[in-house]
Design an enzyme around this catalytic site. Structure first.
Site, PDB file in Angstrom:
ATOM      1  N   ILE A  59      -5.313  -4.824  -2.251  1.00 37.34           N
ATOM      2  CA  ILE A  59      -4.663  -5.991  -2.873  1.00 37.34           C
ATOM      3  C   ILE A  59      -3.692  -6.688  -1.923  1.00 37.34           C
ATOM      4  O   ILE A  59      -3.291  -7.819  -2.169  1.00 37.34           O
ATOM      5  CB  ILE A  59      -3.877  -5.655  -4.165  1.00 37.34           C
ATOM      6  CG1 ILE A  59      -3.082  -4.375  -4.014  1.00 37.34           C
ATOM      7  CG2 ILE A  59      -4.764  -5.617  -5.384  1.00 37.34           C
ATOM      8  CD1 ILE A  59      -1.950  -4.279  -4.999  1.00 37.34           C
ATOM      9  N   TYR A 149       9.271   4.546  -7.516  1.00 38.28           N
ATOM     10  CA  TYR A 149       8.122   4.062  -8.297  1.00 38.28           C
ATOM     11  C   TYR A 149       8.604   3.179  -9.454  1.00 38.28           C
ATOM     12  O   TYR A 149       8.167   2.036  -9.613  1.00 38.28           O
ATOM     13  CB  TYR A 149       7.300   5.237  -8.844  1.00 38.28           C
ATOM     14  CG  TYR A 149       6.349   4.825  -9.936  1.00 38.28           C
ATOM     15  CD1 TYR A 149       5.224   4.060  -9.644  1.00 38.28           C
ATOM     16  CD2 TYR A 149       6.591   5.151 -11.270  1.00 38.28           C
ATOM     17  CE1 TYR A 149       4.363   3.636 -10.654  1.00 38.28           C
ATOM     18  CE2 TYR A 149       5.732   4.737 -12.277  1.00 38.28           C
ATOM     19  CZ  TYR A 149       4.624   3.982 -11.972  1.00 38.28           C
ATOM     20  OH  TYR A 149       3.786   3.557 -12.967  1.00 38.28           O
TER      21      TYR A 149
HETATM   22  P1  NAD Z   1      -4.793   5.183 -10.947  1.00 36.52           P
HETATM   23  O1  NAD Z   1      -4.195   5.655  -9.676  1.00 36.52           O
HETATM   24  O2  NAD Z   1      -5.812   6.035 -11.615  1.00 36.52           O
HETATM   25  O3  NAD Z   1      -5.446   3.731 -10.728  1.00 36.52           O
HETATM   26  C1  NAD Z   1      -4.946   2.824  -9.791  1.00 36.52           C
HETATM   27  C2  NAD Z   1      -6.134   2.277  -9.014  1.00 36.52           C
HETATM   28  O4  NAD Z   1      -5.642   1.371  -8.027  1.00 36.52           O
HETATM   29  C3  NAD Z   1      -6.904   3.368  -8.274  1.00 36.52           C
HETATM   30  O5  NAD Z   1      -8.289   3.236  -8.534  1.00 36.52           O
HETATM   31  C4  NAD Z   1      -6.582   3.119  -6.801  1.00 36.52           C
HETATM   32  O6  NAD Z   1      -7.664   3.501  -5.952  1.00 36.52           O
HETATM   33  C5  NAD Z   1      -6.292   1.632  -6.803  1.00 36.52           C
HETATM   34  N1  NAD Z   1      -5.402   1.199  -5.733  1.00 36.52           N
HETATM   35  C6  NAD Z   1      -4.230   1.789  -5.333  1.00 36.52           C
HETATM   36  N2  NAD Z   1      -3.682   1.074  -4.332  1.00 36.52           N
HETATM   37  C7  NAD Z   1      -4.511   0.027  -4.098  1.00 36.52           C
HETATM   38  C8  NAD Z   1      -4.474  -1.063  -3.190  1.00 36.52           C
HETATM   39  N3  NAD Z   1      -3.482  -1.198  -2.296  1.00 36.52           N
HETATM   40  N4  NAD Z   1      -5.473  -1.965  -3.223  1.00 36.52           N
HETATM   41  C9  NAD Z   1      -6.501  -1.837  -4.118  1.00 36.52           C
HETATM   42  N5  NAD Z   1      -6.588  -0.834  -4.992  1.00 36.52           N
HETATM   43  C10 NAD Z   1      -5.589   0.093  -4.993  1.00 36.52           C
HETATM   44  O7  NAD Z   1      -3.595   4.858 -11.929  1.00 36.52           O
HETATM   45  P2  NAD Z   1      -3.615   4.565 -13.502  1.00 36.52           P
HETATM   46  O8  NAD Z   1      -3.053   5.749 -14.194  1.00 36.52           O
HETATM   47  O9  NAD Z   1      -4.923   4.032 -13.902  1.00 36.52           O
HETATM   48  O10 NAD Z   1      -2.513   3.428 -13.564  1.00 36.52           O
HETATM   49  C11 NAD Z   1      -2.846   2.053 -13.493  1.00 36.52           C
HETATM   50  C12 NAD Z   1      -1.578   1.238 -13.442  1.00 36.52           C
HETATM   51  O11 NAD Z   1      -0.788   1.552 -14.573  1.00 36.52           O
HETATM   52  C13 NAD Z   1      -0.717   1.529 -12.218  1.00 36.52           C
HETATM   53  O12 NAD Z   1      -0.160   0.317 -11.775  1.00 36.52           O
HETATM   54  C14 NAD Z   1       0.348   2.454 -12.762  1.00 36.52           C
HETATM   55  O13 NAD Z   1       1.540   2.369 -12.031  1.00 36.52           O
HETATM   56  C15 NAD Z   1       0.521   1.920 -14.168  1.00 36.52           C
HETATM   57  N6  NAD Z   1       1.039   2.930 -15.094  1.00 36.52           N
HETATM   58  C16 NAD Z   1       0.381   4.116 -15.240  1.00 36.52           C
HETATM   59  C17 NAD Z   1       0.892   5.086 -16.088  1.00 36.52           C
HETATM   60  C18 NAD Z   1       0.200   6.421 -16.249  1.00 36.52           C
HETATM   61  O14 NAD Z   1       0.824   7.351 -16.765  1.00 36.52           O
HETATM   62  N7  NAD Z   1      -1.062   6.582 -15.867  1.00 36.52           N
HETATM   63  C19 NAD Z   1       2.075   4.832 -16.815  1.00 36.52           C
HETATM   64  C20 NAD Z   1       2.706   3.599 -16.664  1.00 36.52           C
HETATM   65  C21 NAD Z   1       2.176   2.649 -15.793  1.00 36.52           C
END
Ligand code: NAD
Ligand code: UDP
Length: 338
Positions: A59, A149
């Site tokens: 991204i 974070y």
């Molecule tokens: P995840 O790590 O499973 O998914 C994130 C995806 O983004 C992954 O597939 C990863 O390969 C991709 N990614 C990471 N950096 C990247 C980059 N620079 N360019 C392109 N792709 C990239 O995480 P998730 O649990 O699915 O979380 C999704 C979003 O929700 C995140 O932003 C996370 O911070 C937020 N979030 C998650 C939670 C949780 O508990 N899972 C809670 C609150 C917020």
């Protein structure tokens, strides 16, 4: 319509991808697979018909984003891509500010250049910090997140608020997730943490499947009914549907909007353990351990605003969440490597 889903190969993104396809949208996924799996995308396409185009990239790559927006008639962006490991963010804050903040700025710039102004952003209840008063409403005071974070998410919220104030064409939905858990009921897609899981439910699942000997309960002297920490666990399918509701709402509401996505109910660590034991039908080995630094005693949402504005509410409870999560874990003991 065509939607860009950044981070679509990850845990939450893959479930949202499935819901988007089921709703008849064409989806463009951008993921660098640093924490997601191409197998997740393959499996989603086995569960739903529809058009998915995958771009393997970062991204933060402005030229790539320009190509993606030039190639596809994107009308809305659901932005999941980012780094999410709290402990890792303490050790390596620059990576978190670079990917989460820098990546979001690069994405917003590319969107504006392409004339796309509808964005849903994945934020977190961690922006509320440590609060005594529950439930948390969107107007609760923001706290000091306990990690880089959490700070990176709060910064992006601010960036997006400033952007909306500066340019009335933007429609931004900030979704503050409480504690996502569970999996699609098929057991085909789910959470696949790399390394040691940092979160309670994925850790407990790996204990149940025999990958780890026992769960550590981080403290039983919190000011909660049984002394263990309380959280608002929300089924990932409910969460996913919340994104579609937000995206639809933003079609005719400009400006910066914040919605809590939670159930409104807190469960303690011991309640989660008892729920796990009901699902696996045997005791779950656990031991008491000291509090984890930075943990808050309790955190649950007031989800009323999302209900009023979006007509969305979580319908799945803890037992269903654990049963669905367990089905995924039992069928895929090593995650997508199984
Ligand atoms: P995840 O790590 O499973 O998914 C994130 C995806 O983004 C992954 O597939 C990863 O390969 C991709 N990614 C990471 N950096 C990247 C980059 N620079 N360019 C392109 N792709 C990239 O995480 P998730 O649990 O699915 O979380 C999704 C979003 O929700 C995140 O932003 C996370 O911070 C937020 N979030 C998650 C939670 C949780 O508990 N899972 C809670 C609150 C917020
Ligand atoms: N927790 C625990 N053992 C673990 C992981 C988490 O006892 O191995 C507790 C943690 O202290 C908190 C709750 O479970 O009270 C939820 O933790 P998680 O990391 O899943 O979510 P977060 O704290 O980020 O909301």
């Amino acid at each position: 319509m065509t939607i860009l889903l950044t981070g679509g190969a990850g845990y939450i993104g893959s479930h949202v991808l499935l819901c988007c396809l089921e709703a008849g949208h064409a989806v463009v996924v951008l993921d660098d697979f640093s924490n997601g799996s191409p197998e997740a995308l393959t499996r989603v396409q086995g569960l739903a018909d529809g058009q998915v185009t995958t771009w393997h990239g970062d991204i933060r790559d402005a030229a790539l984003l320009e190509r993606i927006f030039a190639r596809h008639p994107i009308e809305a962006v659901l932005h999941f891509a980012g780094l999410k490991a709290v402990g890792e963010s303490v050790a390596n804050p620059l990576a978190y500010y670079d990917v989460n903040v820098g990546g979001s700025v690069t994405l917003a710039r590319a969107m504006a250049a392409a004339g796309v102004f509808r964005l849903v952003f994945s934020s977190t209840a961690a922006v509320y910090g440590d609060q005594a008063q529950m439930p948390l409403t969107e107007t609760s005071a923001l706290g000091q997140p306990s990690s880089p974070y959490g700070c990176s998410k709060l910064m992006v919220e601010q960036v997006l608020a400033d952007l909306c104030a500066a340019d009335p064409r933007w429609s931004v939905g900030v979704l503050r997730y409480f504690n996502p858990a569970g999996a699609h009921p098929s057991g085909r897609i789910g959470e696949d943490p790399r390394g040691v899981p940092a979160n309670l439910i994925p850790y407990a699942m790996q204990v149940a499947v025999g990958r780890r000997p026992e769960l550590a309960v981080f403290g039983n002297d919190y000011p909660t009914p049984d002394g263990t920490g309380m959280r608002d666990y929300i089924h990932v399918m409910d969460l996913a549907l919340g994104h579609l509701a937000a995206m639809e709402h933003l079609a005719d509401h400009t400006g910066h909007h914040i919605w809590n996505l939670g159930t409104g109910r807190g469960h303690s660590v011991l309640e989660v353990i008892r729920g796990m034991e009901r699902v696996i039908n045997r005791p779950l080995p656990w031991k008491l351990a000291p509090r984890r630094p930075g943990d808050t005693a309790q955190c649950w949402a007031d989800p009323a605003r999302a209900a009023t504005d979006l007509g969305w509410r979580a319908t799945r409870g803890l037992d269903e969440m654990l049963a669905d999560h367990w089905r995924w874990q039992a069928q895929n003991p090593e995650g997508y490597q199984s």
